[in-house]
Design a protein around this motif. Structure first.
Motif, PDB file in Angstrom:
ATOM      1  N   ILE A 296       0.873  -1.176   0.000  1.00 25.72           N
ATOM      2  CA  ILE A 296       0.000   0.000   0.000  1.00 25.72           C
ATOM      3  C   ILE A 296       0.911   1.228   0.000  1.00 25.72           C
ATOM      4  N   LEU A 297       0.785   2.033  -1.048  1.00 23.96           N
ATOM      5  CA  LEU A 297       1.607   3.247  -1.179  1.00 23.96           C
ATOM      6  C   LEU A 297       1.144   4.242  -0.122  1.00 23.96           C
ATOM      7  N   ARG A 298       2.128   4.993   0.425  1.00 24.91           N
ATOM      8  CA  ARG A 298       3.500   4.911   0.008  1.00 24.91           C
ATOM      9  C   ARG A 298       4.371   4.118   0.964  1.00 24.91           C
ATOM     10  N   ALA A 299       3.998   4.050   2.253  1.00 21.05           N
ATOM     11  CA  ALA A 299       4.893   3.431   3.238  1.00 21.05           C
ATOM     12  C   ALA A 299       5.120   1.944   2.969  1.00 21.05           C
ATOM     13  N   GLY A 300       4.121   1.263   2.388  1.00 25.19           N
ATOM     14  CA  GLY A 300       4.268  -0.162   2.117  1.00 25.19           C
ATOM     15  C   GLY A 300       5.365  -0.473   1.121  1.00 25.19           C
TER      16      GLY A 300
ATOM     17  N   GLY B   9      -2.698   2.580  -3.981  1.00 21.28           N
ATOM     18  CA  GLY B   9      -2.336   3.870  -3.401  1.00 21.28           C
ATOM     19  C   GLY B   9      -3.479   4.396  -2.542  1.00 21.28           C
ATOM     20  N   LEU B  10      -3.193   4.603  -1.262  1.00 19.50           N
ATOM     21  CA  LEU B  10      -4.207   5.116  -0.333  1.00 19.50           C
ATOM     22  C   LEU B  10      -3.582   6.198   0.528  1.00 19.50           C
ATOM     23  N   GLU B  11      -4.366   7.208   0.844  1.00 23.30           N
ATOM     24  CA  GLU B  11      -3.843   8.270   1.723  1.00 23.30           C
ATOM     25  C   GLU B  11      -4.903   8.649   2.739  1.00 23.30           C
ATOM     26  N   ARG B  12      -4.511   8.651   4.004  1.00 24.55           N
ATOM     27  CA  ARG B  12      -5.449   9.042   5.062  1.00 24.55           C
ATOM     28  C   ARG B  12      -5.637  10.550   5.057  1.00 24.55           C
ATOM     29  N   HIS B  13      -6.880  10.962   5.238  1.00 25.46           N
ATOM     30  CA  HIS B  13      -7.149  12.401   5.398  1.00 25.46           C
ATOM     31  C   HIS B  13      -6.590  12.856   6.741  1.00 25.46           C
TER      32      HIS B  13
ATOM     33  N   GLY C 161       5.444   7.020  15.143  1.00 28.45           N
ATOM     34  CA  GLY C 161       5.159   8.245  14.392  1.00 28.45           C
ATOM     35  C   GLY C 161       4.626   7.915  13.011  1.00 28.45           C
ATOM     36  N   ASP C 162       4.847   8.830  12.080  1.00 25.44           N
ATOM     37  CA  ASP C 162       4.368   8.641  10.705  1.00 25.44           C
ATOM     38  C   ASP C 162       5.431   7.866   9.914  1.00 25.44           C
ATOM     39  N   PHE C 163       5.092   6.634   9.585  1.00 22.89           N
ATOM     40  CA  PHE C 163       6.080   5.742   8.961  1.00 22.89           C
ATOM     41  C   PHE C 163       6.589   6.314   7.640  1.00 22.89           C
ATOM     42  N   GLY C 164       5.658   6.806   6.810  1.00 20.96           N
ATOM     43  CA  GLY C 164       6.053   7.351   5.500  1.00 20.96           C
ATOM     44  C   GLY C 164       6.998   8.535   5.652  1.00 20.96           C
ATOM     45  N   ASP C 165       6.695   9.417   6.581  1.00 17.82           N
ATOM     46  CA  ASP C 165       7.560  10.587   6.797  1.00 17.82           C
ATOM     47  C   ASP C 165       8.938  10.169   7.292  1.00 17.82           C
TER      48      ASP C 165
ATOM     49  N   LEU D 299       1.078  -5.517   2.038  1.00 15.96           N
ATOM     50  CA  LEU D 299       2.156  -4.929   2.840  1.00 15.96           C
ATOM     51  C   LEU D 299       1.817  -3.496   3.232  1.00 15.96           C
ATOM     52  N   ASP D 300       1.764  -3.235   4.506  1.00 16.35           N
ATOM     53  CA  ASP D 300       1.627  -1.861   5.001  1.00 16.35           C
ATOM     54  C   ASP D 300       2.146  -1.836   6.428  1.00 16.35           C
ATOM     55  N   PRO D 301       3.141  -0.990   6.722  1.00 18.06           N
ATOM     56  CA  PRO D 301       3.763  -1.088   8.043  1.00 18.06           C
ATOM     57  C   PRO D 301       2.844  -0.730   9.203  1.00 18.06           C
ATOM     58  N   MET D 302       1.856   0.150   8.999  1.00 16.63           N
ATOM     59  CA  MET D 302       1.056   0.618  10.140  1.00 16.63           C
ATOM     60  C   MET D 302      -0.416   0.232   9.959  1.00 16.63           C
ATOM     61  N   LEU D 303      -0.941  -0.544  10.899  1.00 16.77           N
ATOM     62  CA  LEU D 303      -2.372  -0.872  10.922  1.00 16.77           C
ATOM     63  C   LEU D 303      -2.953  -0.049  12.072  1.00 16.77           C
ATOM     64  N   ALA D 304      -3.455   1.129  11.754  1.00 16.78           N
ATOM     65  CA  ALA D 304      -3.897   2.067  12.801  1.00 16.78           C
ATOM     66  C   ALA D 304      -5.405   1.916  13.019  1.00 16.78           C
ATOM     67  N   THR D 305      -6.227   2.671  12.274  1.00 20.82           N
ATOM     68  CA  THR D 305      -7.676   2.427  12.365  1.00 20.82           C
ATOM     69  C   THR D 305      -8.063   1.136  11.639  1.00 20.82           C
ATOM     70  N   GLY D 306      -7.182   0.713  10.713  1.00 19.63           N
ATOM     71  CA  GLY D 306      -7.485  -0.453   9.875  1.00 19.63           C
ATOM     72  C   GLY D 306      -8.218  -0.077   8.604  1.00 19.63           C
ATOM     73  N   GLY D 307      -8.553   1.200   8.450  1.00 17.30           N
ATOM     74  CA  GLY D 307      -9.322   1.636   7.281  1.00 17.30           C
ATOM     75  C   GLY D 307      -8.577   1.407   5.966  1.00 17.30           C
ATOM     76  N   SER D 308      -7.280   1.722   5.952  1.00 17.54           N
ATOM     77  CA  SER D 308      -6.504   1.548   4.706  1.00 17.54           C
ATOM     78  C   SER D 308      -6.407   0.071   4.350  1.00 17.54           C
ATOM     79  N   ALA D 309      -6.063  -0.748   5.332  1.00 16.83           N
ATOM     80  CA  ALA D 309      -5.902  -2.183   5.064  1.00 16.83           C
ATOM     81  C   ALA D 309      -7.224  -2.791   4.599  1.00 16.83           C
TER      82      ALA D 309
HETATM   83  C1  PRP Z   1      -0.318   5.417   6.734  1.00 20.27           C
HETATM   84  C2  PRP Z   1       0.170   3.985   6.767  1.00 20.27           C
HETATM   85  C3  PRP Z   1      -1.070   3.220   6.420  1.00 20.27           C
HETATM   86  C4  PRP Z   1      -2.164   4.039   7.048  1.00 20.27           C
HETATM   87  C5  PRP Z   1      -2.616   3.373   8.303  1.00 20.27           C
HETATM   88  O1  PRP Z   1      -0.384   5.863   5.428  1.00 20.27           O
HETATM   89  O2  PRP Z   1       1.211   3.728   5.891  1.00 20.27           O
HETATM   90  O3  PRP Z   1      -1.294   3.099   5.034  1.00 20.27           O
HETATM   91  O4  PRP Z   1      -1.585   5.330   7.353  1.00 20.27           O
HETATM   92  O5  PRP Z   1      -3.661   4.040   8.878  1.00 20.27           O
HETATM   93  P1  PRP Z   1      -5.126   3.444   8.995  1.00 20.27           P
HETATM   94  O6  PRP Z   1      -4.966   2.033   9.500  1.00 20.27           O
HETATM   95  O7  PRP Z   1      -5.765   4.346   9.989  1.00 20.27           O
HETATM   96  O8  PRP Z   1      -5.784   3.502   7.670  1.00 20.27           O
HETATM   97  P2  PRP Z   1      -0.729   7.380   5.027  1.00 20.27           P
HETATM   98  O9  PRP Z   1      -2.173   7.490   4.703  1.00 20.27           O
HETATM   99  O10 PRP Z   1      -0.182   8.322   6.048  1.00 20.27           O
HETATM  100  O11 PRP Z   1       0.021   7.537   3.644  1.00 20.27           O
HETATM  101  P3  PRP Z   1       1.562   7.406   3.257  1.00 20.27           P
HETATM  102  O12 PRP Z   1       1.928   5.955   3.353  1.00 20.27           O
HETATM  103  O13 PRP Z   1       1.562   7.913   1.875  1.00 20.27           O
HETATM  104  O14 PRP Z   1       2.363   8.257   4.201  1.00 20.27           O
END
Ligand code: PRP
Ligand code: URA
Length: 207
Positions: free
Chosen positions: A75-79, A99-103, A196-200, A127-137
């Protein structure tokens, strides 16, 4: 399905360095690749094998090789930081991209890119390093299923309890493999203690 926390000492050692705020992007990228290798070995331990016979320098030997097709979708970009070790270990893997981006305010993921191969019959590593809310995954895995994926593992560096619960509710058939399930999300939906923010941190894109 299962949540596997990889407690191998080396995985925990690498994760500690990723969490450390003083770790610079160049080292952070190397650590992400090394930890992904360990996570992916765990995620693929159920791959099917078939018997073959090879000639060793001494004699014939009945042995086994991988029998199951593999696909991976960062999942772009951090993945993207997790792709290279998969390509190294599984050179025949088919690769797709989502490609997904959280607001920033709502933390709702917006889809901006997708290119997927046919995934029928392939064990698919998302592949995505951060499973936060789970919305992206959850959104990405929905797209993988439309492309035919049936056996899917979500590989992440850190998960939150909220993200695990959400993903399991939406996609109960998906195995989650992670190095740690952290404490919680904060009010901005960042994982705590997290890293923190993995992508950053990967790309040095701080404001
Ligand atoms: C980050 C991270 C995941 C997502 C996780 O990406 O790489 O894709 O947040 O959050 P969630 O579980 O709440 O959906 P981000 O949207 O910041 O984009 P980036 O990878 O381009 O930095
Ligand atoms: N995305 C990240 O990179 N880190 C978090 O803690 C949550 C979402």
């Amino acid at each position: 399905m299962s949540v596997t926390v990889v407690e191998h000492p080396l995985a925990q050692h690498l994760l500690s360095q990723l969490r450390d705020v003083t770790t610079e992007p160049e080292i952070f990228r190397r650590l992400a690749r090394q930890l992904t290798t360990i996570l992916v070995i765990e995620a693929t331990k159920g791959l099917a094998l078939r018997e073959v016979t090879v000639q060793t320098p001494l004699t014939e030997c009945k042995t086994q090789v991988l029998a199951e097709g593999l696909a991976t979708v960062p999942i772009l970009r951090a993945g993207l930081s997790m792709l290279e070790p998969v390509l190294e270990m599984f050179p025949d893997v088919k690769v797709g991209y989502v490609g997904l981006e959280r607001h920033e305010d709502t933390a709702i993921a917006r889809s901006y890119y997708m290119k997927l191969p046919k995934l029928e019959g392939r064990f698919t590593l998302c592949l995505d390093p951060m499973l936060a809310t789970g919305g992206s995954a959850a959104k990405a895995i929905g797209q993988l299923k439309v492309a035919g994926a049936r056996k899917i593992a979500m590989v992440c560096v850190i998960a939150s309890p909220e993200g695990v619960d959400y993903l399991q509710a939406i996609h109960p058939d998906v195995a989650i493999v992670t190095a740690c399930v952290d404490e919680c999300l904060n009010h901005r939906k960042y994982i705590v203690p997290g890293l923190g923010d993995f992508g950053d941190r990967l790309y040095g894109t701080f404001e």
